[in-house]
Motif scaffolding. Structure first.
Motif, short mmCIF file in Angstrom:
data_model
loop_
_atom_site.label_atom_id
_atom_site.label_comp_id
_atom_site.label_asym_id
_atom_site.label_seq_id
_atom_site.Cartn_x
_atom_site.Cartn_y
_atom_site.Cartn_z
N SER A 8 0.85 -0.99 -0.01
CA SER A 8 -0.03 0.04 -0.10
C SER A 8 0.84 1.33 0.09
O SER A 8 1.42 1.47 1.14
CB SER A 8 -0.83 0.05 1.37
N LEU A 9 0.88 1.70 -1.14
CA LEU A 9 2.18 2.97 -1.17
C LEU A 9 1.25 4.35 -0.96
O LEU A 9 0.87 5.26 -1.93
CB LEU A 9 2.51 2.77 -2.91
N THR A 10 1.10 4.48 0.31
CA THR A 10 0.29 5.64 0.81
C THR A 10 1.13 7.01 0.74
O THR A 10 0.65 8.03 1.19
CB THR A 10 -0.23 5.33 2.00
N GLU A 11 2.47 6.98 1.03
CA GLU A 11 3.28 8.06 1.30
C GLU A 11 3.98 8.49 -0.14
O GLU A 11 4.28 7.57 -1.14
CB GLU A 11 4.20 8.06 2.14
N THR A 12 4.55 9.57 -0.27
CA THR A 12 5.28 9.95 -1.66
C THR A 12 6.72 10.26 -1.20
O THR A 12 6.82 11.14 -0.32
CB THR A 12 4.60 11.02 -2.27
N PHE A 13 7.55 9.89 -1.91
CA PHE A 13 9.09 10.13 -1.80
C PHE A 13 9.37 11.23 -3.07
O PHE A 13 9.10 10.72 -4.27
CB PHE A 13 9.98 9.09 -1.82
N ASP A 14 9.85 12.40 -2.85
CA ASP A 14 10.22 13.44 -3.80
C ASP A 14 11.43 13.33 -4.00
O ASP A 14 12.36 13.65 -2.88
CB ASP A 14 9.66 14.78 -3.45
N SER A 15 12.27 12.88 -4.90
CA SER A 15 13.61 12.70 -5.27
C SER A 15 14.40 14.12 -5.97
O SER A 15 13.54 14.85 -6.65
CB SER A 15 13.82 11.64 -6.21
N ALA A 16 15.58 14.12 -5.62
CA ALA A 16 16.19 15.22 -6.24
C ALA A 16 16.49 14.87 -7.68
O ALA A 16 17.30 15.97 -8.30
CB ALA A 16 17.80 15.47 -5.45
N ASN A 17 16.31 13.85 -7.97
CA ASN A 17 16.52 13.37 -9.12
C ASN A 17 15.57 13.47 -10.32
O ASN A 17 15.51 12.67 -11.22
CB ASN A 17 17.14 11.68 -9.29
N GLY A 18 14.59 14.35 -10.12
CA GLY A 18 13.52 14.59 -10.79
C GLY A 18 12.42 13.45 -11.15
O GLY A 18 11.82 13.13 -12.41
N TYR A 19 11.90 12.99 -10.07
CA TYR A 19 10.75 12.17 -9.79
C TYR A 19 10.22 11.87 -8.46
O TYR A 19 10.93 12.35 -7.81
CB TYR A 19 11.15 10.86 -10.52
N SER A 20 8.89 11.61 -8.50
CA SER A 20 8.31 11.17 -7.15
C SER A 20 8.00 9.73 -7.41
O SER A 20 7.36 9.32 -8.63
CB SER A 20 7.38 12.29 -6.58
N ILE A 21 7.49 9.00 -6.29
CA ILE A 21 7.10 7.56 -6.08
C ILE A 21 6.52 7.42 -4.80
O ILE A 21 7.10 8.06 -3.83
CB ILE A 21 8.25 6.69 -6.63
#
Lengths: 261, 183
Positions: free
Chosen positions: A116-129
């Motif tokens: 369950s991917l309920t949180e978001t990681f914002d990367s400095a490498n130009g994407y979020s997941i």
């Protein structure tokens, strides 16, 4: 000669080779050196740590450390026999052949729950997941290519490494990514990128490989190449692709957000 | 029994410590050899680790952590050997006097050479994680404890090392196939 071509089998056989018994001379050299190495005693009345340290205690501890360092400095000026010099006594090597079992054999595949991917990681490498609440993320600012230059999203059963880098102007994209896959990061498990099946991540076309115990997708967006490698280090997952797809469905590629150095 | 030996050694009993050397020496040597790929340096690393363990043992708070602690000393001793090796030595590799253990007859000379070359190109940190997991069979969490990095970093390093070595074999196989076709 019957040579196994399964890479893991070859790795196991290679890792099995080599001495497994400590030579008697080395064992004796350690035992003989023990009396000359003084054990560092911990003072029995000193607790391992103070449960609560007041400012006064911190100051007292600081003074004590300075005093101890001073005494140690004086002791350092005296010649001493220590383990630093002892290993030079190592005698001529006589390795005893004895194989030891290796752990390369993979256990049976299991099916893991779809996260369950309920949180978001914002990367400095130009994407979020999207990530799960129990997952950890180790970030990187470096471009894809160095051994540890990836964001690592870690769960107890698998690892998703994501990296990205700018595609230089005027290059053949397939060839450039192929080179990055086989040099910047090792191997591509023998696959030619141009021949791999298509995948779409966040509306951007790419290629995907599912072999050698890992799932790897490379996608191009806004002049930037993204690498997603899903890996199951300990237990192979029967539904690894489903889990990878669950992650992929949450990805947003934002090449314009990458800060150029 | 084992905990009792650690406790006695911690109190200065060198006979108990000698028993620990007998119990753990082979395993440590096998690990050190596989990280360093050199018998003499592996012996030095093991000796260094055990003598340091003896010196510092009274400071080991929890005897049950002796294994993790000893592995940490061993891995650090291997790192030191590799650093020293890179700093001072020429690229002459020391082989065991009586051969590299029991050579696996199913492993070709080319495979062995390919893997040896690929392995020495790995960093010490990648080598140690690979050996601790695939040879010593330590769980990733324990390896993280031994090498002092998060589990994710261990996984990442293990992934990189395993891929590198697999890729070396695959690349070698492809060259063999092409050569066979051309022959």
């Amino acid at each position: 000669m019957n040579t196994p071509r399964d890479p893991d089998e070859i790795l196991s056989a290679w890792l099995d080779e080599g001495p497994a018994r400590l030579p008697d001379q080395t064992r004796r050299a350690i035992v003989v050196a023990l009396p000359s190495v003084t054990q560092r005693w911990r003072l029995s009345w000193v607790p391992w740590r103070f449960p609560l340290m007041t400012n006064t205690m911190r100051a007292a501890a600081g003074i004590a450390i300075v005093a101890i360092v001073g005494v140690a400095g004086l002791n350092f000026l005296r010649p001493a026999v220590g383990p630093g010099s002892a290993p030079s006594q190592t005698p001529t090597p006589t390795a005893t052949p004895e194989p030891s079992p290796t752990q390369m054999a993979q256990p049976s595949a299991i099916a893991a729950p779809i996260p369950s991917l309920t949180e978001t990681f914002d990367s400095a490498n130009g994407y979020s997941i999207g990530i799960g609440a129990s997952m950890t993320v180790e970030k990187t600012d470096a471009p894809w290519g160095l051994p540890d230059a990836f964001d690592a999203i870690v769960s107890s059963l698998y690892l998703l490494r994501v990296g990205s880098d700018v595609i230089p102007d005027g290059v053949d994209v397939d060839a450039w990514i192929q080179t990055r896959l086989t040099q910047g990061t090792p191997g591509n498990c023998g696959a030619i990128r141009a021949e791999l099946p298509e995948v779409v991540i966040d509306g951007h076309a790419g290629k995907i490989r599912d072999s050698c115990g890992e799932i790897e997708a490379t996608v191009v967006a806004g002049g930037r190449a993204y690498l997603f490698t899903f890996w199951m280090p300990e237990v192979p997952l029967a539904n690894g692709r489903e889990i990878f797809d669950a992650f992929a469905a949450t990805v947003q590629l934002r090449p314009e957000d990458v800060l150029t150095p | 029994m084992r905990m009792r030996l650690v406790e006695r050694a911690r109190e200065g009993d060198d006979v108990a410590f000698t028993d620990l050397v007998d119990l753990d020496g082979d395993r440590c040597y096998a690990i050190a050899y596989r990280i360093l790929r050199d018998v003499e340096r592996a012996q030095d690393a093991v000796q260094q680790a055990f003598l340091l363990a003896w010196r510092e043992l009274p400071r080991l708070r929890d005897p049950e952590r002796f294994d993790v602690w000893l592995h940490r000393l061993l891995v650090n001793a291997c790192y030191e050997e590799l650093r020293r090796y890179r700093r001072w030595s020429t690229r002459i590799r020391s082989l065991p006097v009586d051969g590299p253990g029991t050579p696996d007859t199913t492993l070709s000379v080319e495979d062995r050479d390919t893997l040896d070359r690929a392995f020495v190109r790995l960093t010490p940190e990648h080598r140690s994680v690979f050996v601790l997991h695939h040879h010593a069979g330590l769980p990733l969490a324990e390896i993280a404890d031994v090498v002092g990095v998060p589990v994710g970093t261990v996984k990442s390093r293990l992934h990189y090392a395993t891929r590198t070595l697999r890729a070396a074999i695959v690349a070698d196989s492809q060259v063999d196939t092409v050569e066979a076709r051309l022959a």
